[in-house]
Motif scaffolding. Structure first.
Motif, short mmCIF file in Angstrom:
data_model
loop_
_atom_site.label_atom_id
_atom_site.label_comp_id
_atom_site.label_asym_id
_atom_site.label_seq_id
_atom_site.Cartn_x
_atom_site.Cartn_y
_atom_site.Cartn_z
N CYS A 146 0.86 -1.19 0.00
CA CYS A 146 0.00 0.00 0.00
C CYS A 146 0.90 1.24 0.00
O CYS A 146 1.62 1.48 0.97
N LEU A 175 -4.58 -6.84 -0.37
CA LEU A 175 -4.43 -5.40 -0.62
C LEU A 175 -5.76 -4.79 -1.07
O LEU A 175 -6.11 -3.68 -0.67
N ALA A 194 -7.71 -1.82 0.89
CA ALA A 194 -8.06 -0.55 0.27
C ALA A 194 -9.57 -0.31 0.32
O ALA A 194 -10.03 0.79 0.60
N HIS A 253 -7.33 5.56 -0.58
CA HIS A 253 -7.57 4.11 -0.64
C HIS A 253 -8.67 3.76 -1.64
O HIS A 253 -8.66 2.66 -2.21
#
Length: 631
Positions: free
Chosen positions: A44, A60, A64, A80
């Motif tokens: 990230c 991931l 997010a 995000h």
């Protein structure tokens, strides 16, 4: 890139999030932010200070998406959300391959066609055993699992045969790429300690140490208990096979999710369409309602104009009657003057003339009293017309008819008085022409008798109309009570006509003042407390803060503003609440001064006044027609 990121740490509003998100998404596409590590795993770029810097694609994406939907500040959410959009649109084709690279770093060095046992398994040999009671015994699978806990095994199976413990065991790892990484770490550990598979095959003197490695094709095809267990619980697969399967599953999942998103979008469009239709329908209904209200107001204005014209006509007729009475009185005065000029020849004639004068004076006094009574009756009629001009039309017509009959009765009484006076005068004048005078007296006596009979008939009719008027008023009051009882059970949301409890305080009226004085947290409880306290004060018969004043000759009760309790209320809660309490006090004094409790009243909320029975009936009919159309 670090300067850009530091400049973007300032807080942004919710309305700026979409623009900021799109800006960050373009920078991710242009490579301004690093998303993939050198070993193939993902990271990230917006959580640089976090401990965890290696993610699979799915981890991931979940990271997010979760932060993008959280309650964090707008800056973090926008970053995000842009990362999730980038992962879904630009990295979805690399999801499976990146997972394989992150979780099995040695696969690039191994042969692509090397076969492993799947689910991932490890082989342990040379487990220490001893012979007891005719069987070999060794360490249990749980004990071995504890020793290998650093490699996160799911379970360890000790292998047995008819002789007992064979000295071999199988280690189960998880089926995902994390399990493969643990299995490879398991094999690397034993190789580093010189107890791997190669040393096991080379050494003839193996000692008492445990050897271990990851299960491959040769172990799977072994005819011993190890091979039997591997063939029974697993299959041979290459890393490429598993990567391709994982890629196919991910592709199917993405396609399925895309299909679901499309279905949800269609459903959302349908809901939006229905919402728009409902909004248009409501707008149309509101326009129709406004049109009906406008029509109703126009009709009320017309009725008011008609009532005003009718009142004006009655006033004109009363003026005519009053002028006629004045003319009659003037005629009597002229007649009195004529009688004064007559000279009586004898004392008896003079006494008769004096008596006639007294009678004429009494008649004149009676006429003046009748005029005053007529004037008072006219004032009473005007007052009744002003009070009841909007009441039921039939009741108004009855009252007007009664007034006309009363005027006719008064006319007859006046004519009878006049004829009686003329008869008395003519009786005193019989000496001139006895026969003609007697005949005329008889005719006037007959006319007087007919007038008296007509007046008695009008009196009976007048009494009958009075009784009917009282009955009509009683019926109107009863109908008003029934209408009030019926409207109590009906909703009053956005209603023009409804029920208002006169003399009752509403806690909502205290809420704004209590918010300013006590704050939002305590406003509701304090407003309820004040409302209950002052409602109890209003109910006390001993508290009567009124004073009497005379206006235009009439006595009227008004609020005594210097009352101690009212002054304390004004100082405590201000002018607005003071007006609310005094208004309720006036309503209580007007509608229920003896009982001192709130009473229901038919109310026109639009004009903030007492509603007429006609307004209430029209409102009920309108509600009934609306309900009928809906059915």
């Amino acid at each position: 890139m670090e300067m850009d990121q530091s400049s973007e740490e300032s807080e942004i509003s919710e309305s700026d999030i979409p623009d900021y998100e799109e800006k960050l998404y373009r920078r991710l596409q242009q490579g301004h932010y690093k998303v993939r590590n050198t070993n193939g795993s993902s990271r990230c770029p917006f959580c640089a200070g976090k401990k965890k810097q290696e993610y699979t694609y799915n981890e991931l994406l979940q990271h997010a998406t979760g932060i993008g939907a959280s309650n964090r500040n707008g800056n973090v959410k926008a970053k995000h959300r842009a990362l999730a959009k980038y992962l879904n649109k630009d990295m979805v084709d690399h999801a499976a391959s990146s997972q394989a690279v992150v979780l099995q770093p040695k696969s690039s060095k191994s042969k692509s066609n090397e076969q492993f046992v799947f689910p991932w398994m490890g082989v342990i040999v040379n487990v220490p055993t001893e012979y007891k009671n005719g069987h070999y015994v060794g360490e249990s699978g749980n004990r071995l699992k504890e020793q290998l806990s650093r490699f996160h095994p799911l379970k360890v199976h000790s292998l047995w045969n008819f002789r007992g413990h064979t000295g071999n065991a199988i280690v189960d790892f998880s089926k995902d790429w994390n399990g493969f990484r643990d299995a490879m770490a398991f094999e690397t550990h034993f190789e580093a300690e010189q107890f791997g598979k190669k040393k096991w095959l080379e050494n003839k003197h193996r000692g008492s140490e445990i050897y271990g490695w990851i299960a491959r094709a040769d172990d799977y095809n072994n005819p011993g208990p190890v091979g039997d267990h591997l063939r029974k619980n697993g299959d041979l697969k290459t890393v490429d096979d598993l990567s391709n399967e994982e890629s196919h599953k991910t592709s199917r999942l993405v396609a399925n999710l895309a299909s679901q998103i499309e279905v949800k979008n269609k459903h959302l469009e349908e809901l939006q369409s229905k919402c728009n239709e409902t909004t248009l329908s409501l707008d149309k209904m509101m326009e129709e309602r406004d049109s009906l209200v406008h029509t109703y107001n126009e009709e009320i204005k017309k009725m008011q104009l008609l009532a005003r014209d009718h009142s004006r006509k009655i006033i004109v007729e009363n003026e005519k009657l009053r002028s006629e009475l004045d003319s009659k009185r003037k005629e009597l005065e002229v007649r009195c003057k004529q009688l004064d000029k007559l000279v009586a020849k004898d004392e008896t004639h003079k006494r008769n003339l004096d008596a006639e004068k007294k009678k004429n004076a009494m008649k004149n006094s009676s006429l003046e009293l009748a005029t005053m009574a007529q004037r008072k009756a006219d004032e009473e009629v005007l007052r009744l017309l002003e009070v009841h001009k909007k009441e039921k039309e039939t009741a108004l017509n009855k009252i007007l008819h009664l007034e006309r009959q009363l005027d006719q009765k008064q006319k007859l009484e006046l004519e009878i008085k006049q004829m009686q006076g003329q008869l008395k005068i003519m009786k005193h004048m019989e000496g001139e022409d006895d026969a003609a005078m007697k005949k005329k007296i008889d005719e006037m006596t007959e006319q007087l008798r007919e007038k008296v009979e007509e007046m008695e008939g009008l009196e009976d009719l007048n009494q009958t109309l009075i009784v009917k008027e009282r009955q009509s008023n009683d019926e109107l009051q009863h109908a008003r009570k029934e209408l009030i009882n019926g409207l109590k059970d009906m909703g009053t949301v956005r209603a023009t006509i409804g029920i208002k409890r006169m003399g009752e305080l509403d806690v909502k009226q205290f809420l704004p003042t209590c918010k300013l004085k006590f704050g939002k947290d305590e406003a509701e409880s304090q407003s309820a407390l004040y409302c209950s306290q002052w409602q109890e004060e209003l109910r006390k018969p001993s508290w009567h803060p009124f004073k009497v004043i005379t206006t235009e000759g009439k006595c009227k009760e008004i609020i005594q503003e210097d009352d101690e309790k009212l002054q304390a209320l004004k100082e405590d809660l201000g002018e607005e609440i003071f007006k609310v309490v005094t208004t309720a006090l006036l309503e209580m004094n007007e509608y229920n001064p003896s009982g001192r409790y709130p009473v229901p009243e038919l109310w026109n909320f639009k004009e903030d006044k007492k509603a007429t029975l006609q307004e209430g009936i029209q409102y009920i009919l309108k509600q009934w027609k609306t309900h009928k159309r809906k059915r």
